[in-house]
Design an enzyme around this catalytic site. Structure first.
Site, PDB file in Angstrom:
ATOM      1  N   GLU A  52       0.824  -1.210   0.000  1.00 49.58           N
ATOM      2  CA  GLU A  52       0.000   0.000   0.000  1.00 49.58           C
ATOM      3  C   GLU A  52       0.863   1.268   0.000  1.00 49.58           C
ATOM      4  O   GLU A  52       0.417   2.327  -0.419  1.00 49.58           O
ATOM      5  CB  GLU A  52      -0.951   0.001   1.203  1.00 49.58           C
ATOM      6  CG  GLU A  52      -2.081  -1.006   1.103  1.00 49.58           C
ATOM      7  CD  GLU A  52      -3.151  -0.637   0.083  1.00 49.58           C
ATOM      8  OE1 GLU A  52      -3.399   0.568  -0.115  1.00 49.58           O
ATOM      9  OE2 GLU A  52      -3.727  -1.548  -0.537  1.00 49.58           O
ATOM     10  N   HIS A  60      -3.021  -8.616  -2.635  1.00 43.55           N
ATOM     11  CA  HIS A  60      -1.908  -7.662  -2.685  1.00 43.55           C
ATOM     12  C   HIS A  60      -0.593  -8.357  -3.085  1.00 43.55           C
ATOM     13  O   HIS A  60       0.292  -7.728  -3.672  1.00 43.55           O
ATOM     14  CB  HIS A  60      -1.690  -7.010  -1.307  1.00 43.55           C
ATOM     15  CG  HIS A  60      -2.663  -5.924  -0.976  1.00 43.55           C
ATOM     16  ND1 HIS A  60      -3.980  -6.181  -0.665  1.00 43.55           N
ATOM     17  CD2 HIS A  60      -2.507  -4.580  -0.893  1.00 43.55           C
ATOM     18  CE1 HIS A  60      -4.583  -5.038  -0.402  1.00 43.55           C
ATOM     19  NE2 HIS A  60      -3.715  -4.049  -0.532  1.00 43.55           N
TER      20      HIS A  60
END
Length: 272
Positions: free
Chosen positions: A151, A186
């Site tokens: 992120e 992710h």
């Protein structure tokens, strides 16, 4: 009317699923919502994940989607059955497709699974794998540092390698697996680093390809594949800052996405 496929995730990871959907279903329009403001979901309670997932779902239902992909392993583990029970449209998670892909790939029946604390703690992959093939040896490992790293846009280089090396050490020490499931959407964004650390003898599995194949099959079954001539119109929404979200989106798709927007989603009234 060309209704879109909706995709939700806790952050940017589900974009890897979107990329595969675009590849396999190039005529379909997609609407993506990443909850980057409240990412990661892994350390959160089941009730928080459930609440956040319903909020994202309600946001996309307002846009008249025809199918929902829960492109977050933690949300899939905690809410998939509930969503499938209450929604009138098909709902697909990423855990069973990932499990099927790993079983196809393994030659020695030793499979590793890495994911968030929530996904690993739920044992959803263990159940999905054993539900398909009972004689598997499954080693699971939570890697809580990976999602925050992704992120922040740290996808490669020395810092990424050091974090991955340290996190995967318990998995490497067992030295039996020939297949590793990336149990978080992710993780494909750091797949090259993970492959380098875990070794070339291990097949690294992302659920994206199998998930997209399942979406295609279900839409075909319901006669909902778009066969018109309109160019697909994709929309990308995030609940957080646009900067890293836009940067990672462009790194995945190798071009600037046409429609980006940062949004505030309504709090869900969990009476579903």
């Amino acid at each position: 009317m060309n209704q879109a496929i909706g995709v939700i995730d806790s952050g940017v990871g589900g974009l890897t699923v979107v990329h595969e959907l675009m590849r396999q279903l190039p005529k379909e329009s997609l609407i993506y919502l990443g909850d980057t403001l409240r990412c990661p979901y892994g350390p959160r309670s089941k009730e928080d994940v459930r609440k956040f997932t319903w909020e994202m779902t309600d946001f996309l239902l307002d846009k008249q989607i025809k199918l929902l992909v829960v492109a977050c392993n933690t949300a899939t583990a905690f809410t998939l059955n509930e969503l499938q029970e209450h929604l009138s449209i098909p709902v697909i998670g990423v855990i069973k497709p990932g499990a099927r892909a790993a079983i196809k790939a393994t030659e020695n029946s030793h499979i590793g699974v890495i994911g968030t604390e929530g996904t690993i703690g739920s044992k959803a992959y263990n159940q999905a794998l054993s539900g398909i093939k009972s004689d598997l040896h499954v080693n699971s490992l939570a890697c809580p540092l990976f999602v925050p790293m992704v992120e922040q846009g740290v996808l490669s280089g020395k810092e990424a390698e050091e974090i991955v090396e340290k996190s995967l050490l318990p998995m490497k020490e067992q030295n039996h697996i020939d297949t590793l499931i990336l149990g978080c959407t992710h993780y494909p964004l750091i797949k090259e680093t993970i492959q380098k650390v875990i070794g070339s003898q291990v097949t690294v599995i992302s659920s994206s390809e199998e998930t997209a194949r399942e979406v295609s099959t279900i839409l075909e079954f319901h006669n909902q594949l778009y066969n018109g001539l309109d160019t697909p119109a994709h929309q990308f929404y995030t609940t957080g800052e646009m900067g890293v979200f836009a940067k990672i989106t462009e790194s995945i798709f190798r071009e600037s996405a046409a429609y980006f927007q940062s949004v505030t989603i309504k709090k869900a009234v969990i009476a579903h």
